[in-house]
Scaffold this motif. Structure first.
Motif, short mmCIF file in Angstrom:
data_model
loop_
_atom_site.label_atom_id
_atom_site.label_comp_id
_atom_site.label_asym_id
_atom_site.label_seq_id
_atom_site.Cartn_x
_atom_site.Cartn_y
_atom_site.Cartn_z
N VAL A 44 -30.37 -1.79 11.01
CA VAL A 44 -29.69 -2.75 10.95
C VAL A 44 -28.30 -2.15 10.01
CG1 VAL A 44 -28.84 -5.05 9.67
CG2 VAL A 44 -31.20 -4.85 10.85
N ILE A 45 -27.05 -2.22 10.79
CA ILE A 45 -26.03 -1.22 10.30
C ILE A 45 -24.94 -1.97 9.65
CG2 ILE A 45 -24.55 0.57 10.81
CD1 ILE A 45 -26.64 1.62 12.84
N PRO A 46 -24.34 -2.06 8.72
CA PRO A 46 -23.10 -2.68 8.13
C PRO A 46 -21.96 -1.84 8.79
CG PRO A 46 -24.08 -1.56 6.31
CD PRO A 46 -24.79 -1.23 7.54
N TRP A 47 -21.48 -2.19 9.82
CA TRP A 47 -20.03 -1.47 10.37
C TRP A 47 -18.88 -1.83 9.81
CZ3 TRP A 47 -21.72 2.59 13.48
CH2 TRP A 47 -23.01 2.46 14.08
N MET A 48 -17.95 -1.00 9.91
CA MET A 48 -16.32 -1.31 9.68
C MET A 48 -15.74 -1.14 11.07
SD MET A 48 -16.13 -1.66 6.42
CE MET A 48 -14.30 -1.61 6.57
N GLY A 49 -14.72 -2.04 11.17
CA GLY A 49 -14.13 -1.60 12.50
C GLY A 49 -13.31 -3.03 12.89
N PHE A 50 -12.88 -2.92 14.16
CA PHE A 50 -12.11 -4.09 14.76
C PHE A 50 -12.49 -4.33 16.16
CE2 PHE A 50 -9.79 -0.22 15.23
CZ PHE A 50 -9.09 -0.21 16.58
N PRO A 51 -12.18 -5.60 16.51
CA PRO A 51 -12.77 -5.80 17.89
C PRO A 51 -11.90 -5.01 18.82
CG PRO A 51 -12.12 -8.03 16.62
CD PRO A 51 -11.64 -6.59 15.88
N LEU A 52 -12.72 -4.56 19.94
CA LEU A 52 -11.98 -3.63 20.96
C LEU A 52 -10.78 -4.82 21.37
CD1 LEU A 52 -11.83 -1.34 22.96
CD2 LEU A 52 -13.52 -2.62 24.29
N ALA A 53 -11.16 -6.07 21.52
CA ALA A 53 -9.92 -6.92 22.40
C ALA A 53 -8.63 -6.80 21.47
CB ALA A 53 -10.39 -8.43 22.04
N ALA A 54 -8.74 -6.42 20.44
CA ALA A 54 -7.27 -6.48 19.61
C ALA A 54 -6.65 -5.29 20.20
CB ALA A 54 -7.45 -6.04 18.10
N LEU A 55 -7.42 -4.19 20.72
CA LEU A 55 -6.69 -2.97 20.90
C LEU A 55 -6.30 -3.21 22.62
CD1 LEU A 55 -6.28 0.30 20.59
CD2 LEU A 55 -8.20 0.58 22.08
N LEU A 56 -6.96 -3.88 22.92
CA LEU A 56 -6.64 -4.14 24.72
C LEU A 56 -5.55 -5.23 24.65
CD1 LEU A 56 -10.48 -4.32 26.09
CD2 LEU A 56 -8.91 -2.32 26.24
N ALA A 57 -5.37 -6.01 23.75
CA ALA A 57 -4.38 -7.01 23.82
C ALA A 57 -3.04 -6.29 23.66
CB ALA A 57 -4.40 -7.89 22.58
N GLN A 58 -2.93 -5.17 22.86
CA GLN A 58 -1.52 -4.28 22.93
C GLN A 58 -1.51 -3.46 24.13
OE1 GLN A 58 -1.22 -1.80 19.51
NE2 GLN A 58 -1.60 -3.45 18.02
N VAL A 59 -2.18 -3.21 25.03
CA VAL A 59 -1.88 -2.60 26.03
C VAL A 59 -1.74 -3.58 27.22
CG1 VAL A 59 -2.95 -0.42 25.31
CG2 VAL A 59 -4.28 -1.78 26.70
N GLU A 60 -2.22 -4.53 27.15
CA GLU A 60 -2.04 -5.71 28.11
C GLU A 60 -2.70 -5.48 29.56
OE1 GLU A 60 2.21 -7.00 28.46
OE2 GLU A 60 2.37 -6.71 26.30
N PRO A 61 -3.99 -5.44 29.71
CA PRO A 61 -4.76 -5.40 30.76
C PRO A 61 -4.00 -6.30 32.13
CG PRO A 61 -6.16 -5.71 29.24
CD PRO A 61 -4.88 -6.10 28.56
N LEU A 62 -3.93 -5.26 33.01
CA LEU A 62 -3.32 -6.16 34.61
C LEU A 62 -4.56 -7.06 34.75
CD1 LEU A 62 -1.82 -3.08 36.29
CD2 LEU A 62 -0.60 -4.81 34.78
N GLY A 63 -3.96 -7.89 35.78
CA GLY A 63 -5.02 -8.93 36.48
C GLY A 63 -6.15 -8.18 37.40
N THR A 64 -5.82 -6.98 37.77
CA THR A 64 -6.60 -6.13 38.69
C THR A 64 -7.79 -5.40 38.02
OG1 THR A 64 -5.03 -4.29 38.49
CG2 THR A 64 -4.80 -5.87 40.67
N ALA A 65 -7.58 -5.52 36.31
CA ALA A 65 -8.47 -4.67 35.75
C ALA A 65 -9.87 -5.63 35.66
CB ALA A 65 -7.95 -4.23 34.45
N LYS A 66 -10.83 -4.89 35.90
CA LYS A 66 -12.18 -5.50 35.92
C LYS A 66 -13.15 -4.93 34.89
CE LYS A 66 -11.22 -8.58 39.20
NZ LYS A 66 -10.01 -8.82 38.69
#
Ligand SMILES: Nc1nc2c(c(=O)[nH]1)N[C@H]1C(S)=C(S)[C@@H](COP(=O)(O)O)O[C@H]1N2
Ligand SMILES: [Mo]
Length: 321
Positions: A149-171
């Protein structure tokens, strides 16, 4: 991959490393009885929760930790988490990773994010450390049937992906680790291809539990745990949580993944923790929590079933292992 079978330590390591296990848990079991209250007590006991000035702290933070915190499971100690590791770029000996990974060069460091996105961007590590950081206590279940059981520090990957704006074709999202031949093992000696690569479906990557971890126990990420930034996907076997990430690429087809390349019959793309689907060479029904003597049952999706099961509705989890 015949050679990887021959020297693949995953065979032997299903047997617990007696040297490492069970040496101090009498004490800890006595101190922390396994309640939610004990979880936050454990934090106080184990020292400052934040060495990072960016880190939010306070009562609300503790409440959210305990909510995610594995129904009262106690975090493993910093010593355990940083001295029992898998990081094949350095060595296949879990007890030696901490020493060998001292060689890892983590500055300068950039993460190149591209592929099927509107705004490809190369992030400097300092920029990534400025994303709002959270502390998340997650169960971590290795495919070799040990867990922590590990107490990580970090941020959601979603926050990073939001900045680059995935295209509709990205799966899908593909990840790549640093590979520097000048101080890392060869693929030949490690038994797996380098650079280490991993992948997620886009919805898995966007899931709020999916973390880009930058540290643990409030300290910046120790080299042996995948400094300076690594993926953490708590409902999947540990090998999906790729370390020392340098590239993230959005794609329209399922990306290749290191352990699937090495042994496709044994390690699938999804690799969701599932006590009902055994590894071809061992049971996945139970696991040994590092620091404990006896095995405990493995939970469906590593205990995150409520949060993630809907993503796999209608999927045959035996076929899509
Ligand atoms: N680049 C890279 N990432 C990796 C690995 C590795 O060998 N190389 N090992 C994986 C495996 S099998 C596990 S169990 C976890 C271990 O993470 P930890 O050492 O922080 O517990 O990292 C995963 N990520
Ligand atoms: Mo693992």
């Amino acid at each position: 991959m015949a050679t990887s079978k021959a020297n693949n330590p995953k065979d032997s390591e299903v047997t617990p490393e007696e040297l490492f296990l069970g040496r101090r848990n009498f004490i800890r079991a006595g101190l922390f009885a396994g309640s939610v209250a004990a979880t936050s007590l454990a934090y106080k006991y184990f020292g400052p929760r934040s060495a990072n000035p960016e880190t939010a702290s306070g009562a609300a933070d503790v409440a959210s930790q305990t909510a995610v915190a594995a129904s009262g499971d106690q975090p493993n100690t910093f010593e355990e988490i940083t001295n029992y590791n898998n990081f094949y770029e350095f060595t296949t000996d879990k007890l030696a990773v901490a020493e060998e990974a001292k060689a890892l060069v983590t500055r300068p460091w950039t993460v190149e994010v591209g592929g099927l996105v509107q705004r490809p961007k190369t992030f400097d590590i300092d920029e990534l450390l400025r994303f709002p950081q959270e502390e998340r206590i997650y169960r971590f279940r290795c495919v070799e049937a040990w867990s922590m059981v590990i107490p990580w520090m970090g941020f959601p990957l979603a926050a990073l992906l939001a900045q680059v704006e995935p295209l509709g074709t990205a799966k899908y999202v593909a990840f790549e680790s640093l590979y520097d031949k000048s101080y890392m093992q060869t693929s030949w000696s490690a038994g797996i291809d380098f650079p280490y690569v991993e992948g997620l479906r886009l919805d898995e990557a966007m899931h709020p539990l999916t973390l880009l971890a930058t540290g643990l126990y409030g300290k910046q990420m120790p080299n042996q745990n995948g400094a300076p930034i690594r993926l953490v996907v708590p409902w999947k076997y540990g090998f999906k949580s790729i370390k020392s990430v340098v590239r993230i690429t959005l794609t329209d087809s399922e990306p290749p993944t290191t352990w699937n390349i090495a042994a496709p019959r044994e390690y699938g793309f999804y690799s969701n923790v599932n006590p009902n689907v055994n590894h071809p060479r061992w049971s996945q029904a139970k696991e040994r929590r590092i620091g404990e003597f006896s095995m405990r049952p493995t939970l469906m999706f590593n205990g995150y079933e409520q949060e993630v099961a809907s993503m796999y509705a209608g999927m045959d989890l035996r076929k899509n292992f």
